[in-house]
Design a protein around this motif. Sequence first.
Motif, PDB file in Angstrom:
ATOM      1  N   LYS A   1       1.232  -1.212  -0.136  1.00 42.96           N
ATOM      2  CA  LYS A   1      -0.045   0.315  -0.220  1.00 42.96           C
ATOM      3  C   LYS A   1       1.029   1.344   0.005  1.00 42.96           C
ATOM      4  O   LYS A   1       1.019   1.796   0.774  1.00 42.96           O
ATOM      5  CB  LYS A   1      -0.905   0.153   1.114  1.00 42.96           C
ATOM      6  N   ARG A   2       1.919   1.114  -0.489  1.00 42.13           N
ATOM      7  CA  ARG A   2       2.915   2.662  -0.892  1.00 42.13           C
ATOM      8  C   ARG A   2       3.714   2.087  -1.894  1.00 42.13           C
ATOM      9  O   ARG A   2       4.189   1.032  -2.819  1.00 42.13           O
ATOM     10  CB  ARG A   2       3.786   2.384   0.495  1.00 42.13           C
ATOM     11  N   GLN A   3       4.299   3.538  -3.002  1.00 45.26           N
ATOM     12  CA  GLN A   3       4.892   3.713  -3.937  1.00 45.26           C
ATOM     13  C   GLN A   3       6.553   3.097  -3.603  1.00 45.26           C
ATOM     14  O   GLN A   3       6.612   3.615  -2.372  1.00 45.26           O
ATOM     15  CB  GLN A   3       5.254   5.594  -4.654  1.00 45.26           C
ATOM     16  N   MET A   4       6.886   2.115  -4.538  1.00 45.69           N
ATOM     17  CA  MET A   4       8.597   1.591  -3.784  1.00 45.69           C
ATOM     18  C   MET A   4       8.691   2.681  -5.218  1.00 45.69           C
ATOM     19  O   MET A   4       8.500   3.398  -5.999  1.00 45.69           O
ATOM     20  CB  MET A   4       8.329   0.617  -4.032  1.00 45.69           C
ATOM     21  N   LEU A   5      10.003   2.389  -4.816  1.00 42.25           N
ATOM     22  CA  LEU A   5      11.308   2.810  -6.326  1.00 42.25           C
ATOM     23  C   LEU A   5      12.213   2.252  -6.573  1.00 42.25           C
ATOM     24  O   LEU A   5      11.912   0.587  -4.941  1.00 42.25           O
ATOM     25  CB  LEU A   5      12.813   3.981  -5.323  1.00 42.25           C
ATOM     26  N   LEU A   6      12.315   2.029  -7.660  1.00 41.47           N
ATOM     27  CA  LEU A   6      13.371   1.125  -8.418  1.00 41.47           C
ATOM     28  C   LEU A   6      14.925   1.405  -8.572  1.00 41.47           C
ATOM     29  O   LEU A   6      14.750   2.732  -9.358  1.00 41.47           O
ATOM     30  CB  LEU A   6      12.579   0.429  -9.565  1.00 41.47           C
ATOM     31  N   GLU A   7      15.781   0.621  -8.210  1.00 36.29           N
ATOM     32  CA  GLU A   7      16.926   1.105  -8.613  1.00 36.29           C
ATOM     33  C   GLU A   7      17.535   0.969  -9.439  1.00 36.29           C
ATOM     34  O   GLU A   7      18.117  -0.635  -9.965  1.00 36.29           O
ATOM     35  CB  GLU A   7      18.061   0.755  -6.968  1.00 36.29           C
ATOM     36  N   ASN A   8      18.633   1.463 -10.781  1.00 43.57           N
ATOM     37  CA  ASN A   8      19.475   1.414 -11.250  1.00 43.57           C
ATOM     38  C   ASN A   8      20.487   0.583 -11.210  1.00 43.57           C
ATOM     39  O   ASN A   8      20.891   0.769  -9.929  1.00 43.57           O
ATOM     40  CB  ASN A   8      19.593   1.818 -12.033  1.00 43.57           C
ATOM     41  N   PRO A   9      21.207  -0.666 -11.735  1.00 44.61           N
ATOM     42  CA  PRO A   9      21.660  -1.766 -11.394  1.00 44.61           C
ATOM     43  C   PRO A   9      23.517  -1.369 -12.072  1.00 44.61           C
ATOM     44  O   PRO A   9      22.920  -1.037 -13.068  1.00 44.61           O
ATOM     45  CB  PRO A   9      21.288  -3.093 -11.935  1.00 44.61           C
ATOM     46  N   ALA A  10      24.188  -1.666 -11.623  1.00 45.32           N
ATOM     47  CA  ALA A  10      25.128  -1.883 -12.051  1.00 45.32           C
ATOM     48  C   ALA A  10      25.789  -3.503 -12.016  1.00 45.32           C
ATOM     49  O   ALA A  10      25.065  -4.054 -11.649  1.00 45.32           O
ATOM     50  CB  ALA A  10      26.403  -1.636 -10.347  1.00 45.32           C
TER      51      ALA A  10
END
Lengths: 284, 213
Positions: free
Chosen positions: A136-145
């Motif tokens: 029930k919350r917005q998530m953040l998605l991280e760019n990979p190395a």
Amino acid sequence: MKASRLPRRAGVGFKPEHFAKIDARPQPLGFFEVHAENYMGAGGPPHARLARLREDYALSIHGVGLSIGAMQPLDGEHLTRLKTLCDRYEPESFSEHLAWSSHGEVFLNDLLPLPYTETTLARVAEHIDQVQETLKRQMLLENPATYLLFDESTIEETAFLAEVSRRTGCGLLLDVNNVFVAATNHRLDPAAYIDRFPLDRVRELHLGGHCDTVDDAGFPLLIDSHDTPVTDPVWALYETVLARTGPVATLVEWDNDIPAWPVLRAEAGAAQTLLDAALARRAA
Amino acid sequence: MSSEIQDRFAAALIDRALPPPQGTSAWSGPRPERRSAVYRNDVASGLTGALATRFPAARRIVGGDFFTAMALAYAERHPPRSPLLLFYGDDFADFVATFEPARDLAYLPDVIRLEAARGHAYHAADAVPLEPGPIKPWTGETALVVRPRLLVDVLRLEPAEAAFLQALAGGATLGAAAEDASALRGFDLAAALVRLLQSGAFTAIRKDNTNGH
């Protein structure tokens, strides 16, 4: 759905060995970030420390084991554990990686790369929908190395992230060190990557150290090791990003060969100085 | 198809003899062995590191290099089945008991079992122990791992005390557990209760309602 809302200040990854120093006096930090999987025991000292920190600071919970980029379904039990943790601490932000780490029943404990295609895009978006609906919350998605490329990829990483964010409403976590590492490893221009990145979707930045090696042909191969100070070219790239975005919550990651508390705090202080400058430019 | 490339990728991570997964490449050359090895090394060092964190005493006993080699042999045969590495290695002791290079260290599996129990106690749910009374001297060979509040403690139990505690943990009434333990040599009910209370092992006393009392 709760939006990600970290303060636009510098923070650090919390390490238990720093707890006594941190707890001794108020720290000039905007937030702490912890790896979700380290707080999935039922109780004991880890939770006692985190609950204490939570009283005074904003919190970012950063998952490293959900395997969002796998073609197989998400691990429902693990998602439930994440929900329990988020309900317990009500963090300002929850983030995970554009990567996979589980295969079949085996947990490989690494952030593994995926090809960027219409098929993987649909799968990642589906997984993020499931995460956001559950938490029930917005998530953040991280760019990979990344260290390798896939022959079957048809979409640029920046376009892939932009489209995932557009379809799901997730925010993005831009790891500036990962940009520098991956761009160097694939002989791309990191500034051009930033130009193409959907910066309007960015809610958090990561800074960290990497180490230098060479590949089979003798060309630079950078490894995202989080065991050294942030390097000069990454600080420069960070300034490039801030000039475009204005101040954004910024985390200094240092996970291996962990330094004394004042060293880590000083790294965060250096980031805060650049954030203050970005804010002053905005105001001017 | 991407699930196939993930199958190949995972296989190459686990079997170190395999070449870089087919379908991967690098700008600088056709055989990106070292690039592929970065992922392989990350997996290996991540899993051996998780075990080193969980079993520091065993690592000190055998030394870092020996421990890493032993942990890697274990991780190859018993990779984790869950992202919860806090509890990875619950059966590490059983593996070490059969690990030929550690054959001379007969006590090593028990050290690892004790550390595994210690880890579970460290992360166990918080509970407030009952208030203890005075303490009396003790000796024994069985270990009790407790975490009364935030500090994990390891105590040695006498055989009769261990039997008494095990019966209670199994749901026996105080009377029944005491009667059985009394048959063993050197059991002193009052002393055992005081010591176990002192350790913080008890969190509640339940009335026995099974007979309608």
